[in-house]
Design an enzyme around this catalytic site. Sequence first.
Site, PDB file in Angstrom:
ATOM      1  N   ARG A   1      72.068 -69.966  60.544  1.00  0.00           N
ATOM      2  CA  ARG A   1      70.770 -69.519  60.302  1.00  0.00           C
ATOM      3  C   ARG A   1      70.197 -70.302  58.984  1.00  0.00           C
ATOM      4  O   ARG A   1      68.967 -70.199  58.824  1.00  0.00           O
ATOM      5  CB  ARG A   1      71.058 -67.731  59.853  1.00  0.00           C
ATOM      6  CG  ARG A   1      69.641 -67.265  59.808  1.00  0.00           C
ATOM      7  CD  ARG A   1      69.889 -65.863  59.331  1.00  0.00           C
ATOM      8  NE  ARG A   1      68.849 -65.026  59.285  1.00  0.00           N
ATOM      9  CZ  ARG A   1      68.128 -64.254  60.276  1.00  0.00           C
ATOM     10  NH1 ARG A   1      68.658 -64.253  61.514  1.00  0.00           N
ATOM     11  NH2 ARG A   1      67.085 -63.323  60.098  1.00  0.00           N
TER      12      ARG A   1
ATOM     13  N   ASP B   1      96.248 -81.341  54.231  1.00  0.00           N
ATOM     14  CA  ASP B   1      95.195 -82.172  54.951  1.00  0.00           C
ATOM     15  C   ASP B   1      95.318 -83.713  54.663  1.00  0.00           C
ATOM     16  O   ASP B   1      94.955 -84.404  55.787  1.00  0.00           O
ATOM     17  CB  ASP B   1      93.919 -81.450  54.668  1.00  0.00           C
ATOM     18  CG  ASP B   1      93.764 -81.455  53.230  1.00  0.00           C
ATOM     19  OD1 ASP B   1      94.402 -81.902  52.324  1.00  0.00           O
ATOM     20  OD2 ASP B   1      92.379 -81.073  52.652  1.00  0.00           O
TER      21      ASP B   1
ATOM     22  N   HIS C   1      53.249 -58.367  31.711  1.00  0.00           N
ATOM     23  CA  HIS C   1      53.673 -57.192  31.810  1.00  0.00           C
ATOM     24  C   HIS C   1      52.993 -56.362  33.061  1.00  0.00           C
ATOM     25  O   HIS C   1      53.314 -55.141  33.280  1.00  0.00           O
ATOM     26  CB  HIS C   1      53.478 -55.958  30.527  1.00  0.00           C
ATOM     27  CG  HIS C   1      53.791 -56.680  29.318  1.00  0.00           C
ATOM     28  ND1 HIS C   1      55.139 -56.495  28.603  1.00  0.00           N
ATOM     29  CD2 HIS C   1      53.303 -57.209  28.142  1.00  0.00           C
ATOM     30  CE1 HIS C   1      55.308 -56.924  27.577  1.00  0.00           C
ATOM     31  NE2 HIS C   1      54.136 -57.330  27.235  1.00  0.00           N
TER      32      HIS C   1
ATOM     33  N   SER D   1      59.888 -52.476  62.357  1.00  0.00           N
ATOM     34  CA  SER D   1      60.406 -51.793  64.002  1.00  0.00           C
ATOM     35  C   SER D   1      59.703 -50.570  64.066  1.00  0.00           C
ATOM     36  O   SER D   1      59.482 -49.966  65.206  1.00  0.00           O
ATOM     37  CB  SER D   1      61.888 -51.552  64.006  1.00  0.00           C
ATOM     38  OG  SER D   1      62.245 -50.737  62.952  1.00  0.00           O
TER      39      SER D   1
ATOM     40  N   LYS E   1      52.519 -53.284  59.483  1.00  0.00           N
ATOM     41  CA  LYS E   1      53.014 -54.067  58.323  1.00  0.00           C
ATOM     42  C   LYS E   1      53.287 -55.600  58.713  1.00  0.00           C
ATOM     43  O   LYS E   1      53.554 -56.136  59.521  1.00  0.00           O
ATOM     44  CB  LYS E   1      54.842 -53.494  58.188  1.00  0.00           C
ATOM     45  CG  LYS E   1      54.888 -51.928  57.883  1.00  0.00           C
ATOM     46  CD  LYS E   1      54.303 -51.691  56.495  1.00  0.00           C
ATOM     47  CE  LYS E   1      54.927 -52.199  55.304  1.00  0.00           C
ATOM     48  NZ  LYS E   1      56.443 -51.710  55.218  1.00  0.00           N
ATOM     49  N   ARG E   2      52.702 -56.263  57.298  1.00  0.00           N
ATOM     50  CA  ARG E   2      53.229 -57.545  57.095  1.00  0.00           C
ATOM     51  C   ARG E   2      53.972 -57.795  55.733  1.00  0.00           C
ATOM     52  O   ARG E   2      53.185 -57.822  54.770  1.00  0.00           O
ATOM     53  CB  ARG E   2      51.496 -58.364  57.231  1.00  0.00           C
ATOM     54  CG  ARG E   2      50.808 -58.226  58.478  1.00  0.00           C
ATOM     55  CD  ARG E   2      49.426 -58.467  58.105  1.00  0.00           C
ATOM     56  NE  ARG E   2      49.206 -59.813  57.844  1.00  0.00           N
ATOM     57  CZ  ARG E   2      48.252 -60.658  58.547  1.00  0.00           C
ATOM     58  NH1 ARG E   2      47.975 -60.330  59.682  1.00  0.00           N
ATOM     59  NH2 ARG E   2      47.958 -61.818  57.698  1.00  0.00           N
ATOM     60  N   ASN E   3      55.237 -57.839  55.900  1.00  0.00           N
ATOM     61  CA  ASN E   3      56.025 -57.627  54.826  1.00  0.00           C
ATOM     62  C   ASN E   3      56.275 -59.281  54.242  1.00  0.00           C
ATOM     63  O   ASN E   3      56.380 -60.173  54.956  1.00  0.00           O
ATOM     64  CB  ASN E   3      57.353 -57.013  54.982  1.00  0.00           C
ATOM     65  CG  ASN E   3      57.150 -55.614  55.555  1.00  0.00           C
ATOM     66  OD1 ASN E   3      56.354 -54.880  54.982  1.00  0.00           O
ATOM     67  ND2 ASN E   3      57.977 -55.203  56.674  1.00  0.00           N
TER      68      ASN E   3
END
Length: 430
Positions: free
Chosen positions: A4, A69, A141, A263, A268-270
Amino acid sequence: MIPRYSRKEMAKIWSEESKYRNWLRVELAVCEAWVKNGHIPRKAFYVIKKKARFGVERINELEKTLKHDVLAFLTALSENIGEESRYLHLGLTSSDILDTAFAIQLREAASILIEDINKLIRVLKRLAFKYKKTPMIGRTHGIHAEPTTLGLVFALWYDEMKRNLDRIERAREIISVGKISGAVGTFANVPPEVEEYACAILKLKPARISTQVVQRDVHADYFLTLSIIATSIEKIATEIRHFQRTEVQELEEPFTEGQKGSSAMPHKRNPVLSENLCGLARLVRSYAISSLENIPLWHERDISHSSVERVIGPDATILLDFMLDRLCYIIDSLRVYPENLERNLGMTRGLIFSQKVLLKLVDKGITREGAYELTQAIAMKSWNEKRDFKDLLLKDKSVRNYLSKEEIAECFNLAHDLKNVDYIFKRVFS
């Protein structure tokens, strides 16, 4: 590293095939050095070079019995080479091969990371100039402070990545160290000229002094550099996450057609790509800690570092390669919302210009403490009553005793805040 987060070119460096090929490169370089030294017949070297072949499956099969090895690798080579295989590994210890080949892998990985950073730098530079004069609110801040520009944000990231480029180039140079000095580094069974000649073939510097291993502060330097770069990526990704918050919405990472953000909640557009980078940075930093713990080994060496490096070598470089590529994609595909930049700039009804009012009053002869108290009192009234700061200044008799209408208006001139943007760009990009 799991597929991945693995890109093909970087992952290839750490494949079993590439590892053994690099071991073979080192063995052949040493054999060639022995030929130069007169200890190996040139004809035998040609045979070794021609017949030196291996199969990963055969090495793995031999290792099950040998439990070693490097010996499994040498045995697999010997099966193909025949009688001349007696000239392999002359005077060497396993770490001569392992450390020298590991340096080659880390150097090659660094070269890919350098390409990644250069690509990212080009994107940041383009956006810096595109948004050079696009005003936005600067925050300290997390609170609105004074105006800046979006171009300066990208220029800042560009400058940091330029430093990271310097760091990784330096790390590549530092890690490019080979070691062919025998069991405890004394050259008892292999002369120094063999090491020098072999390292020259491999484009490595011989370690000035070693034990059975190259000292691990060299490797820690490399992995610490990777962790700094990963943390710079996290810094940028964290900023993007803040910019994407619903209440801010000045920048947004790409959201592609067909993508789903939740889901449960279709709206949502995270900022999932940026969040992913923040998480992966934690891993890269943890590998830096492991590399530091590899420095103290027993006497001329123990093997406690070996298992660690089998993990952190591939994982840290593969992850950072993935992270740099992903960040480059995010930056290059960022959505910018100029209307929100403008909206947020005016959100505090002019309070962001309070320092200029303070300084104007000081210029008129009021003490700094007096000017601060006067300006702060009006600023707090603006904040609490949600009234325009400039209007309150114009109506305040104490302020008007010192400042004319025109002088108050000058305090709210955005161009004044941005007058040195060109100067900053010249320093960054010259």
